[in-house]
Design a protein around this motif. Structure first.
Motif, PDB file in Angstrom:
ATOM      1  N   VAL A   1      -6.284  -1.008 -16.522  1.00 41.53           N
ATOM      2  CA  VAL A   1      -4.854  -0.814 -16.274  1.00 41.53           C
ATOM      3  C   VAL A   1      -4.417   0.428 -17.023  1.00 41.53           C
ATOM      4  O   VAL A   1      -4.681   0.573 -18.217  1.00 41.53           O
ATOM      5  N   ARG A   2      -3.763   1.321 -16.290  1.00 49.08           N
ATOM      6  CA  ARG A   2      -3.369   2.593 -16.875  1.00 49.08           C
ATOM      7  C   ARG A   2      -2.005   2.984 -16.305  1.00 49.08           C
ATOM      8  O   ARG A   2      -1.788   2.870 -15.108  1.00 49.08           O
ATOM      9  N   ALA A   3      -1.108   3.443 -17.138  1.00 48.75           N
ATOM     10  CA  ALA A   3       0.194   3.917 -16.666  1.00 48.75           C
ATOM     11  C   ALA A   3       0.028   5.290 -16.024  1.00 48.75           C
ATOM     12  O   ALA A   3      -0.756   6.109 -16.491  1.00 48.75           O
ATOM     13  N   MET A   4       0.770   5.515 -14.947  1.00 44.36           N
ATOM     14  CA  MET A   4       0.729   6.803 -14.254  1.00 44.36           C
ATOM     15  C   MET A   4       2.158   7.323 -14.164  1.00 44.36           C
ATOM     16  O   MET A   4       3.028   6.637 -13.640  1.00 44.36           O
ATOM     17  N   TYR A   5       2.390   8.510 -14.686  1.00 46.05           N
ATOM     18  CA  TYR A   5       3.734   9.063 -14.730  1.00 46.05           C
ATOM     19  C   TYR A   5       3.813  10.363 -13.946  1.00 46.05           C
ATOM     20  O   TYR A   5       3.779  11.445 -14.514  1.00 46.05           O
ATOM     21  N   TYR A   6       3.859  10.249 -12.645  1.00 41.78           N
ATOM     22  CA  TYR A   6       4.095  11.421 -11.815  1.00 41.78           C
ATOM     23  C   TYR A   6       4.711  10.953 -10.509  1.00 41.78           C
ATOM     24  O   TYR A   6       4.561   9.810 -10.109  1.00 41.78           O
TER      25      TYR A   6
ATOM     26  N   VAL B   1       6.091   6.323  -0.700  1.00 39.15           N
ATOM     27  CA  VAL B   1       6.740   5.021  -0.875  1.00 39.15           C
ATOM     28  C   VAL B   1       6.802   4.694  -2.361  1.00 39.15           C
ATOM     29  O   VAL B   1       5.788   4.764  -3.066  1.00 39.15           O
ATOM     30  N   LYS B   2       8.001   4.330  -2.841  1.00 37.69           N
ATOM     31  CA  LYS B   2       8.139   3.782  -4.188  1.00 37.69           C
ATOM     32  C   LYS B   2       7.744   2.313  -4.069  1.00 37.69           C
ATOM     33  O   LYS B   2       8.485   1.498  -3.521  1.00 37.69           O
TER      34      LYS B   2
ATOM     35  N   VAL C   1       4.675  -3.080  -0.419  1.00 38.40           N
ATOM     36  CA  VAL C   1       6.053  -3.200   0.048  1.00 38.40           C
ATOM     37  C   VAL C   1       6.881  -2.286  -0.843  1.00 38.40           C
ATOM     38  O   VAL C   1       6.677  -2.260  -2.060  1.00 38.40           O
ATOM     39  N   GLY C   2       7.796  -1.530  -0.256  1.00 33.30           N
ATOM     40  CA  GLY C   2       8.617  -0.657  -1.079  1.00 33.30           C
ATOM     41  C   GLY C   2       9.669   0.076  -0.278  1.00 33.30           C
ATOM     42  O   GLY C   2      10.017  -0.313   0.836  1.00 33.30           O
ATOM     43  N   THR C   3      10.140   1.166  -0.864  1.00 34.13           N
ATOM     44  CA  THR C   3      11.217   1.972  -0.294  1.00 34.13           C
ATOM     45  C   THR C   3      10.739   3.411  -0.177  1.00 34.13           C
ATOM     46  O   THR C   3      10.114   3.938  -1.108  1.00 34.13           O
ATOM     47  N   ILE C   4      11.034   4.050   0.945  1.00 31.19           N
ATOM     48  CA  ILE C   4      10.671   5.458   1.122  1.00 31.19           C
ATOM     49  C   ILE C   4      11.453   6.298   0.124  1.00 31.19           C
ATOM     50  O   ILE C   4      12.683   6.231   0.061  1.00 31.19           O
ATOM     51  N   SER C   5      10.718   7.092  -0.685  1.00 31.08           N
ATOM     52  CA  SER C   5      11.365   7.943  -1.690  1.00 31.08           C
ATOM     53  C   SER C   5      11.309   9.428  -1.328  1.00 31.08           C
ATOM     54  O   SER C   5      12.095  10.210  -1.854  1.00 31.08           O
TER      55      SER C   5
ATOM     56  N   GLY D   1      15.019   5.834   1.636  1.00 34.71           N
ATOM     57  CA  GLY D   1      15.766   4.597   1.406  1.00 34.71           C
ATOM     58  C   GLY D   1      15.365   3.460   2.327  1.00 34.71           C
ATOM     59  O   GLY D   1      15.707   2.303   2.065  1.00 34.71           O
ATOM     60  N   ASP D   2      14.645   3.756   3.423  1.00 37.40           N
ATOM     61  CA  ASP D   2      14.170   2.695   4.326  1.00 37.40           C
ATOM     62  C   ASP D   2      13.198   1.786   3.583  1.00 37.40           C
ATOM     63  O   ASP D   2      12.350   2.249   2.829  1.00 37.40           O
ATOM     64  N   ARG D   3      13.312   0.472   3.814  1.00 34.60           N
ATOM     65  CA  ARG D   3      12.343  -0.486   3.272  1.00 34.60           C
ATOM     66  C   ARG D   3      11.164  -0.535   4.227  1.00 34.60           C
ATOM     67  O   ARG D   3      11.334  -0.570   5.439  1.00 34.60           O
TER      68      ARG D   3
END
Length: 95
Positions: free
Chosen positions: A12-17, A29-30, A63-67, A81-83
């Protein structure tokens, strides 16, 4: 996952980009929820017809939202914003 094998190979690793669309067809997708499913387990163990290059990120269902969105995808009617629900053949949803 850096090499084929069992659960002990999970890291498990955090990814910040924040990725940008690489092509006009891309949709970013977020991800709000994703899986580590049976399919991911097969990919992790290097079993089956689909293969991945290691290292790889599991998550074949998301599952998410288009960013962010490419121009061609916008012309198809997708909007920020679309799911959405997504299925991938080779993981990546947990990234």
């Amino acid at each position: 996952i850096h090499q084929p094998g069992g659960p002990s190979n999970l890291v498990v690793r955090a990814m910040y980009y924040t990725p940008l669309p690489a092509s006009p067809d891309d949709i970013i997708v977020k991800v709000e929820a994703s899986t580590v499913s049976f399919r991911d387990c097969l990919l992790r163990r290097d079993i089956g017809t689909d293969k991945v290059k290691f290292p790889f990120v599991p998550g074949c269902e998301v599952v998410g939202t288009i960013s962010n969105i490419g121009r061609a995808a916008r012309q198809e009617g997708y909007r920020v914003g679309d799911r959405v629900v997504g299925l991938t053949r080779r993981g990546g949803g947990n990234g």
